[in-house]
Design a protein around this motif. Structure first.
Motif, PDB file in Angstrom:
ATOM      1  N   ALA A  44      48.476  10.981 107.338  1.00  0.00           N
ATOM      2  CA  ALA A  44      47.799  10.103 106.386  1.00  0.00           C
ATOM      3  C   ALA A  44      46.762  10.847 105.573  1.00  0.00           C
ATOM      4  N   ASP A  45      45.724  11.454 106.486  1.00  0.00           N
ATOM      5  CA  ASP A  45      44.422  11.938 105.996  1.00  0.00           C
ATOM      6  C   ASP A  45      44.881  13.015 105.333  1.00  0.00           C
ATOM      7  N   LYS A  46      45.737  14.106 105.933  1.00  0.00           N
ATOM      8  CA  LYS A  46      46.312  15.129 105.148  1.00  0.00           C
ATOM      9  C   LYS A  46      46.978  15.038 103.518  1.00  0.00           C
ATOM     10  N   ALA A  47      47.726  13.895 104.045  1.00  0.00           N
ATOM     11  CA  ALA A  47      48.361  13.448 102.634  1.00  0.00           C
ATOM     12  C   ALA A  47      47.553  12.922 101.470  1.00  0.00           C
ATOM     13  N   TYR A  48      46.455  12.088 101.855  1.00  0.00           N
ATOM     14  CA  TYR A  48      45.138  11.968 100.916  1.00  0.00           C
ATOM     15  C   TYR A  48      44.620  13.168 100.367  1.00  0.00           C
ATOM     16  N   ASP A  49      44.430  14.278 101.125  1.00  0.00           N
ATOM     17  CA  ASP A  49      43.820  15.462 100.908  1.00  0.00           C
ATOM     18  C   ASP A  49      44.694  16.318  99.795  1.00  0.00           C
ATOM     19  N   TYR A  50      45.668  16.472 100.151  1.00  0.00           N
ATOM     20  CA  TYR A  50      46.930  16.912  99.392  1.00  0.00           C
ATOM     21  C   TYR A  50      46.860  16.210  97.902  1.00  0.00           C
ATOM     22  N   GLY A  51      46.898  14.875  97.957  1.00  0.00           N
ATOM     23  CA  GLY A  51      46.827  14.264  96.812  1.00  0.00           C
ATOM     24  C   GLY A  51      45.680  14.635  95.869  1.00  0.00           C
ATOM     25  N   HIS A  52      44.457  14.676  96.433  1.00  0.00           N
ATOM     26  CA  HIS A  52      43.483  15.002  95.653  1.00  0.00           C
ATOM     27  C   HIS A  52      43.412  16.494  95.164  1.00  0.00           C
ATOM     28  N   VAL A  53      43.848  17.359  96.020  1.00  0.00           N
ATOM     29  CA  VAL A  53      44.076  18.928  95.537  1.00  0.00           C
ATOM     30  C   VAL A  53      45.045  18.792  94.500  1.00  0.00           C
ATOM     31  N   ILE A  54      46.044  18.107  94.491  1.00  0.00           N
ATOM     32  CA  ILE A  54      47.070  18.172  93.512  1.00  0.00           C
ATOM     33  C   ILE A  54      46.307  17.504  92.250  1.00  0.00           C
ATOM     34  N   LEU A  55      45.891  16.574  92.146  1.00  0.00           N
ATOM     35  CA  LEU A  55      44.999  15.911  91.212  1.00  0.00           C
ATOM     36  C   LEU A  55      44.168  16.751  90.456  1.00  0.00           C
ATOM     37  N   ASN A  56      43.417  17.675  91.338  1.00  0.00           N
ATOM     38  CA  ASN A  56      42.411  18.618  91.042  1.00  0.00           C
ATOM     39  C   ASN A  56      43.057  19.867  90.229  1.00  0.00           C
ATOM     40  N   LEU A  57      44.236  20.273  90.947  1.00  0.00           N
ATOM     41  CA  LEU A  57      45.003  21.220  90.385  1.00  0.00           C
ATOM     42  C   LEU A  57      45.493  20.963  88.846  1.00  0.00           C
ATOM     43  N   ASP A  58      46.295  19.518  88.820  1.00  0.00           N
ATOM     44  CA  ASP A  58      46.366  19.175  87.442  1.00  0.00           C
ATOM     45  C   ASP A  58      45.535  19.187  86.399  1.00  0.00           C
ATOM     46  N   TYR A  59      44.245  18.812  86.935  1.00  0.00           N
ATOM     47  CA  TYR A  59      43.062  19.042  86.094  1.00  0.00           C
ATOM     48  C   TYR A  59      42.678  20.471  85.470  1.00  0.00           C
ATOM     49  N   THR A  60      42.934  21.193  86.386  1.00  0.00           N
ATOM     50  CA  THR A  60      42.819  22.684  86.055  1.00  0.00           C
ATOM     51  C   THR A  60      43.681  23.291  85.454  1.00  0.00           C
ATOM     52  N   VAL A  61      45.174  22.792  85.497  1.00  0.00           N
ATOM     53  CA  VAL A  61      46.050  23.428  84.699  1.00  0.00           C
ATOM     54  C   VAL A  61      45.721  22.939  83.252  1.00  0.00           C
ATOM     55  N   ALA A  62      45.381  21.843  83.132  1.00  0.00           N
ATOM     56  CA  ALA A  62      45.199  21.082  81.801  1.00  0.00           C
ATOM     57  C   ALA A  62      44.003  21.855  81.154  1.00  0.00           C
ATOM     58  N   VAL A  63      42.869  22.153  81.868  1.00  0.00           N
ATOM     59  CA  VAL A  63      41.818  22.749  81.402  1.00  0.00           C
ATOM     60  C   VAL A  63      42.383  24.258  80.993  1.00  0.00           C
ATOM     61  N   ILE A  64      42.894  24.862  81.703  1.00  0.00           N
ATOM     62  CA  ILE A  64      43.514  26.189  81.419  1.00  0.00           C
ATOM     63  C   ILE A  64      44.477  26.212  80.297  1.00  0.00           C
ATOM     64  N   LYS A  65      45.321  25.152  80.242  1.00  0.00           N
ATOM     65  CA  LYS A  65      46.274  25.036  79.084  1.00  0.00           C
ATOM     66  C   LYS A  65      45.270  24.961  77.701  1.00  0.00           C
ATOM     67  N   ASN A  66      44.363  23.984  77.640  1.00  0.00           N
ATOM     68  CA  ASN A  66      43.607  23.889  76.501  1.00  0.00           C
ATOM     69  C   ASN A  66      42.895  25.204  76.417  1.00  0.00           C
ATOM     70  N   GLU A  67      42.378  25.905  77.201  1.00  0.00           N
ATOM     71  CA  GLU A  67      41.735  27.172  76.839  1.00  0.00           C
ATOM     72  C   GLU A  67      42.538  28.175  76.415  1.00  0.00           C
ATOM     73  N   ILE A  68      43.663  28.326  76.711  1.00  0.00           N
ATOM     74  CA  ILE A  68      44.972  29.302  76.248  1.00  0.00           C
ATOM     75  C   ILE A  68      45.265  28.877  74.972  1.00  0.00           C
ATOM     76  N   GLU A  69      45.138  27.398  74.566  1.00  0.00           N
ATOM     77  CA  GLU A  69      45.525  27.097  73.129  1.00  0.00           C
ATOM     78  C   GLU A  69      44.260  27.214  72.190  1.00  0.00           C
ATOM     79  N   ARG A  70      43.063  27.257  72.757  1.00  0.00           N
ATOM     80  CA  ARG A  70      41.960  27.812  71.845  1.00  0.00           C
ATOM     81  C   ARG A  70      42.182  29.097  71.787  1.00  0.00           C
ATOM     82  N   LEU A  71      42.069  29.943  72.787  1.00  0.00           N
ATOM     83  CA  LEU A  71      42.112  31.463  72.729  1.00  0.00           C
ATOM     84  C   LEU A  71      43.227  31.876  71.765  1.00  0.00           C
ATOM     85  N   THR A  72      44.268  31.080  71.661  1.00  0.00           N
ATOM     86  CA  THR A  72      45.470  31.636  70.854  1.00  0.00           C
ATOM     87  C   THR A  72      45.129  31.269  69.325  1.00  0.00           C
ATOM     88  N   ARG A  73      44.538  30.270  69.210  1.00  0.00           N
ATOM     89  CA  ARG A  73      44.109  29.921  67.876  1.00  0.00           C
ATOM     90  C   ARG A  73      42.957  31.010  67.465  1.00  0.00           C
TER      91      ARG A  73
END
Length: 166
Positions: A44-73
């Motif tokens: 349960a504890d690790k699942a909770y940690d994994y969930g937060h890591v996944i959400l953090n990585l989702d955010y990181t991916v979104a930030v990188i995607k936005n930066e790629i779009e900005r750099l592409t422009r």
């Protein structure tokens, strides 16, 4: 005294392991794989940690995607500026009849070439055209056919499991 890992300790270890994996280009060592193994009591504890890591990585991916779009422009803008400046220089060199310009650090010269432009492909004779055919599977129709009991050689339904975090 129990040798039970606290949530903080598990989170700290998880963070350290994931940082090490990230620094190693996504490669996981045997030791890291063992440390990531989930035991029953820590589930349960690790699942909770994994969930937060996944959400953090989702955010990181979104930030990188936005930066790629900005750099592409930004890249497109620089390419357009480069094209305009090159065009202006070529026009000036042609108008002033200077096919070559020598400077202390570079030599600029005009080069002539021939390109083929097609105004209307439909007006071309068939002997000067190539036909390309793209075969694509209709996955929706295939799924419906298999679900209705039809045998579809070369295709099958696969049950996937995905994680939802709400």
């Amino acid at each position: 005294m129990e040798n039970k890992l606290t949530l903080y300790r598990i989170s700290e270890e998880m963070s350290a392991i994931l940082n090490a994996i990230e620094e190693n280009g996504g490669e996981i060592t045997e030791e890291q794989e063992q440390a990531l193994a989930i035991s029953e009591e820590q589930f349960a504890d690790k699942a909770y940690d994994y969930g937060h890591v996944i959400l953090n990585l989702d955010y990181t991916v979104a930030v990188i995607k936005n930066e790629i779009e900005r750099l592409t422009r930004l890249k497109k803008s620089a390419e357009n500026a480069q094209k305009r400046v090159k065009g202006a220089l070529v026009n000036a060199m042609v108008q002033l009849d200077h096919p070559t310009v020598e400077t202390p650090t570079m030599r600029l010269s005009l080069r002539h070439s021939t390109a083929t432009e097609i105004d209307d492909v439909n007006l071309l004779p068939d002997s000067l055209k190539t036909t390309k055919v793209e075969v694509v599977a209709d996955k929706t129709a295939i799924k419906k056919a298999i679900q209705s009991g039809e045998d579809v050689p070369g295709a099958r339904l696969v049950e996937n499991v995905s994680l939802q975090i709400k």
